[in-house]
Scaffold this motif. Structure first.
Motif, PDB file in Angstrom:
ATOM      1  N   PHE A  92      -5.361   7.780  16.242  1.00 29.74           N
ATOM      2  CA  PHE A  92      -5.125   7.866  14.801  1.00 29.74           C
ATOM      3  C   PHE A  92      -6.443   8.142  14.087  1.00 29.74           C
ATOM      4  O   PHE A  92      -7.468   7.564  14.430  1.00 29.74           O
ATOM      5  N   ASP A  93      -6.395   9.007  13.102  1.00 23.51           N
ATOM      6  CA  ASP A  93      -7.549   9.190  12.227  1.00 23.51           C
ATOM      7  C   ASP A  93      -7.509   8.181  11.095  1.00 23.51           C
ATOM      8  O   ASP A  93      -8.523   7.835  10.537  1.00 23.51           O
ATOM      9  N   ARG A  94      -6.314   7.734  10.742  1.00 19.95           N
ATOM     10  CA  ARG A  94      -6.178   6.827   9.603  1.00 19.95           C
ATOM     11  C   ARG A  94      -4.870   6.052   9.768  1.00 19.95           C
ATOM     12  O   ARG A  94      -3.840   6.622  10.084  1.00 19.95           O
ATOM     13  N   VAL A  95      -4.952   4.762   9.544  1.00 19.43           N
ATOM     14  CA  VAL A  95      -3.761   3.915   9.476  1.00 19.43           C
ATOM     15  C   VAL A  95      -3.948   2.987   8.290  1.00 19.43           C
ATOM     16  O   VAL A  95      -5.007   2.352   8.157  1.00 19.43           O
ATOM     17  N   ARG A  96      -2.944   2.893   7.452  1.00 20.09           N
ATOM     18  CA  ARG A  96      -2.979   1.978   6.312  1.00 20.09           C
ATOM     19  C   ARG A  96      -1.689   1.162   6.307  1.00 20.09           C
ATOM     20  O   ARG A  96      -0.604   1.737   6.296  1.00 20.09           O
ATOM     21  N   PHE A  97      -1.838  -0.152   6.307  1.00 29.10           N
ATOM     22  CA  PHE A  97      -0.694  -1.053   6.213  1.00 29.10           C
ATOM     23  C   PHE A  97      -0.465  -1.328   4.724  1.00 29.10           C
ATOM     24  O   PHE A  97      -1.227  -2.043   4.088  1.00 29.10           O
ATOM     25  N   MET A  98       0.577  -0.744   4.182  1.00 23.51           N
ATOM     26  CA  MET A  98       0.799  -0.725   2.737  1.00 23.51           C
ATOM     27  C   MET A  98       1.641  -1.894   2.228  1.00 23.51           C
ATOM     28  O   MET A  98       1.433  -2.354   1.113  1.00 23.51           O
ATOM     29  N   SER A  99       2.606  -2.325   3.026  1.00 32.77           N
ATOM     30  CA  SER A  99       3.537  -3.366   2.590  1.00 32.77           C
ATOM     31  C   SER A  99       3.977  -4.195   3.787  1.00 32.77           C
ATOM     32  O   SER A  99       4.187  -3.637   4.864  1.00 32.77           O
ATOM     33  N   PRO A 100       4.145  -5.508   3.603  1.00 29.69           N
ATOM     34  CA  PRO A 100       4.607  -6.331   4.721  1.00 29.69           C
ATOM     35  C   PRO A 100       6.069  -6.032   5.061  1.00 29.69           C
ATOM     36  O   PRO A 100       6.861  -5.697   4.181  1.00 29.69           O
ATOM     37  N   VAL A 101       6.385  -6.153   6.337  1.00 28.26           N
ATOM     38  CA  VAL A 101       7.768  -5.972   6.804  1.00 28.26           C
ATOM     39  C   VAL A 101       8.323  -7.359   7.094  1.00 28.26           C
ATOM     40  O   VAL A 101       7.923  -8.019   8.053  1.00 28.26           O
TER      41      VAL A 101
END
Length: 161
Positions: A92-101
């Motif tokens: 991955f070049d970029r991973v962003r965790f935006m919202s909890p599941v």
């Protein structure tokens, strides 16, 4: 699942390739992931404590659990390349965790082919812009730029690339 040829791939750059089926992330899945990764933080595995002490109102999936589901989402969504002999996760070049599941939520993946380039005699590097949607939520669980390699027999390489 639809199939395409290697020669079709460059024409798909910039196009959304599909949306996966919904996957339910339940507490059993979260607990098994916690066991596999040795990450037993209470926000993942202790529903009573997570409800009482976290801002999430209950347990949530590990971000890496959600990320790991991309493989199955990809397999069931992105067209198969006829000439492919093997697929390799390059990273991955970029991973962003935006919202909890939250436990019990359903998620699905969206895949857009951002880039592709032939490398060497028998490799095609593909880059996908991906997001994982949470059912009935505005923000995605995560967004990422995912790189994979398609291996194929060099004799199957399209002319001119």
């Amino acid at each position: 699942m639809r199939e395409i040829s290697l020669g079709d791939v460059p024409g798909l750059v910039g196009k959304e390739l599909g949306t996966s089926e919904w996957i339910t992330i339940d507490q059993t899945m979260i607990d098994l992931f916690a066991d596999a990764t040795h990450d037993h933080q209470f926000i993942h595995v202790d529903p009573a404590r997570a409800e009482a002490e976290s801002p999430f109102g209950g347990t949530i999936a590990h971000g890496f659990l959600t990320l790991s589901l991309l493989s199955t989402m990809n397999f069931n969504t992105v067209p198969k390349i006829r000439e492919q002999t093997m697929g390799i996760n390059y990273g991955f070049d970029r991973v962003r965790f935006m919202s909890p599941v939250r436990s019990g939520s359903r998620v699905r993946g969206h895949f857009t082919l951002a880039e592709c380039r032939f490398r060497g005699a028998g490799m095609l590097m593909t880059t996908y812009d991906v997001s994982i949607e949470i059912e009935n939520e505005k923000k995605p669980a995560l967004t990422a730029c995912w790189i994979t390699i398609v291996q194929f027999d060099p004799k199957d390489r399209p002319e001119g690339v």
